[in-house]
Each structure stands twice: as C-alpha cells, then as structure tokens.
Design an enzyme around this catalytic site. Structure first.
Site, short mmCIF file in Angstrom:
data_model
loop_
_atom_site.label_atom_id
_atom_site.label_comp_id
_atom_site.label_asym_id
_atom_site.label_seq_id
_atom_site.Cartn_x
_atom_site.Cartn_y
_atom_site.Cartn_z
CB CYS A 1 64.59 6.80 -3.18
SG CYS A 1 63.90 6.78 -1.52
CG HIS B 1 64.97 15.87 21.43
ND1 HIS B 1 64.23 16.07 22.57
CD2 HIS B 1 66.03 15.13 21.80
CE1 HIS B 1 64.84 15.47 23.60
NE2 HIS B 1 65.94 14.91 23.15
CB CYS C 1 64.24 9.54 2.62
SG CYS C 1 63.78 8.00 1.80
N PRO D 1 59.11 27.11 36.51
CG PRO D 1 57.16 27.48 35.28
CD PRO D 1 58.59 27.05 35.15
N GLY E 1 63.24 25.48 31.41
CA GLY E 1 62.01 24.75 31.09
C GLY E 1 62.23 23.31 30.70
CB THR E 2 64.87 20.98 30.49
OG1 THR E 2 65.06 19.57 30.41
CG2 THR E 2 65.93 21.57 31.40
CB SER E 3 60.86 17.62 32.68
OG SER E 3 61.19 16.78 31.60
ZN ZN Z 1 64.60 8.64 -0.34
#
Ligand code: ZN
Length: 282
Positions: free
Chosen positions: A180, A133, A141, A247, A220-222
């Site tokens: 840029c 993630h 950018c 938990p 600890g993942t849902s």
């Molecule tokens: Zn850029």
C-alpha cells in the site's frame, strides 16, 4: 572438582530435580535479555556496560516516537538490528533447545516464551516458541487495515530494500510497504503498545500456557514486564514452582514459589542438560 567446591553442580542438580518430574506436563521457559548477553547483545535494564536503558529506550522504543520521527526511529533500530542479526547463539540458547528436544522425546510438553527480539533461539534450534515482543527479522506496515500490518500481517526484513535509507536516511528514503505504500515499522512491541496489538505476539496462547504450566524456568529476565508479573501471580495461586536463573542481585521481591538461582545461564544450563541426559549439539 568435588560437588562441594562446585556450586554449579548443586544448582544444576536443583534445576534437574525440578524439571525431571514434569514428564507429561508443560515445562514453560521464559527468557529475557540476560540470555543473549553472552552473545554480545546489551540488555535493556541490566548493569552491563552497554545496557540500552541508559540511552532513553523508554522514549525511542515507542509508537509515539515513530510517529513523530520515523527517520530517527528507523536509524536507531537499524543500528540495533544490524548487531542483533549478526549475533550467534551461546550455550544457554543451545541448552534451551536441547531441553525442548529432551522434554518432547519423553512425551512431555514444552513452550519457550521469549521477550527477546533477536533470532538466537531460532538459530539454536528451538521450535515451539512465542516471541511475545516481536522479532528483529520482520517488519510490518504501519497503516491501519493493510494486510501487511496489524492485526496479523508482517513481512521478512530481508525482503525490504534498505539500501536507499542506509545511504541517505530521510523521509523520502524511508522503507515503504510493498502493498500500500504506507510506512513500514519494526515488528516489535513498543512500550506504549499492548501485547494484544498483533496476532504474532500470541498473548492468548501465553496466558493459556501460564494457566497450565507445571514448572516455569525464567532465564535472564528482570521481572519488570507485564508477562512476568502475570506469570508470578499465576504461580503464586497455583503453587507452581518458578525458578529464575540470573547472575545479578535478586531482582524481585520474594514471591511464593519463586526460587532465584544466581548463575550465568550459559554456564549452568548446559550442566542441567548433562544432569538430565539432554543431548547438546557437539
Ligand atoms: Zn501496507
């Protein structure tokens, strides 16, 4: 304390028994926000008092919101990133890094896939890791075709001067791309974006790991994101054991091969390391 009076002991034994036989194969560990809760970071969907869910994360954590209100988006993220980057790893992060060293030392394969954008696994010493993630310590950018943007570019947050924006958040002080001049954005996967949107999410590699894993340990993942859905599906068909440490109440419907262990990872995982002889830092 006797084993019978110590549920953690039985749980640690169970996990050790699942990991020990995978001497040559791949141990896949998947972590979610719950692993960082003991480091003071709120979860997205949990029941902890700070759960970000309550604050319209579905609206804020989107490309659509960034396009409509980049100042509001950056203000929200900056506040969150400040907390995230100050946090320290807890015993669960340290134990996962210790399990990796233990597995490697005996010639096995290990991969950590984290849904978290914090930097606690790195700080705890994890090496082979995919941040599916994105990461709070990088930006990129937003302009198409810029080498510092998608599909593969990014730069460290620390290289960007946020001083003017902090002092006076406005369109004129928004952080800009050094290459840029386009708008910079957080290097994170938003709810209205795809895993395939940036090379750093390494989605192909995650899929390959899921195909060849011998055991998966979820911490600890849902189980509410695409990644865990794919993982459970694959495990279902390949009869791969999936153990989940959380938990809270059972968070998914029973899935063949999924075993849910109700415990706090920061308490249980160091015990698993002890069972396996995986050395934790002093
Ligand atoms: Zn850029």
């Amino acid at each position: 304390m006797t084993a019978a009076a110590d549920p953690l002991h039985a749980q640690a034994r169970r996990l050790a028994d699942a990991l020990a036989p995978v001497e040559r194969g791949l141990v896949l560990v998947v972590t979610g926000a719950g692993v960082s809760l003991a480091s003071g970071l709120a979860t997205f969907r949990g029941s902890d008092p700070g759960a970000i869910w309550k604050r319209d994360v579905m609206e804020m954590a989107t490309l659509d919101f960034f396009r409509r209100d980049p100042v509001g988006s950056w203000r929200w993220y900056q506040e969150r990133f400040d907390k995230v980057l100050e946090a320290r790893p807890n015993p669960a992060h340290l134990a996962i890094a210790a399990l990796e060293r233990w597995q490697r030392a005996r010639g096995g394969d290990f991969l950590l896939v984290t849904q978290n954008i914090d930097v606690l696994h790195e700080r705890a010493g994890s090496r082979e890791m995919i941040k599916v993630h994105g990461s709070a310590d990088r930006v990129r950018c937003q302009r198409d075709g810029c080498r510092l943007g998608a599909p593969a570019g990014s730069l460290p947050l620390a290289e960007v001067d946020f001083g003017p924006f902090r002092a006076d958040p406005s369109h004129d002080t928004l952080p800009r791309c050094p290459d840029c001049g386009g708008l910079l954005r957080p290097h994170v996967l938003w709810f209205d974006e795809l895993y395939q949107g940036h090379a750093d999410y390494r989605w192909e590699q995650v899929m390959q790991a899921i195909e060849r894993m011998h055991v998966a340990l979820c911490v600890g993942t849902s189980f509410s994101v695409g990644l865990t859905e794919v993982l459970l599906q694959a495990a279902f068909w390949s009869h791969t054991p999936v153990l989940s440490i959380d938990p809270g109440e059972a968070t998914v419907v029973a899935s063949r091969g999924l075993e849910q262990i109700r415990a706090r990872a920061e308490e249980l995982l160091p015990r698993v390391c002890a069972e396996l002889g995986a050395e934790l830092p002093a």
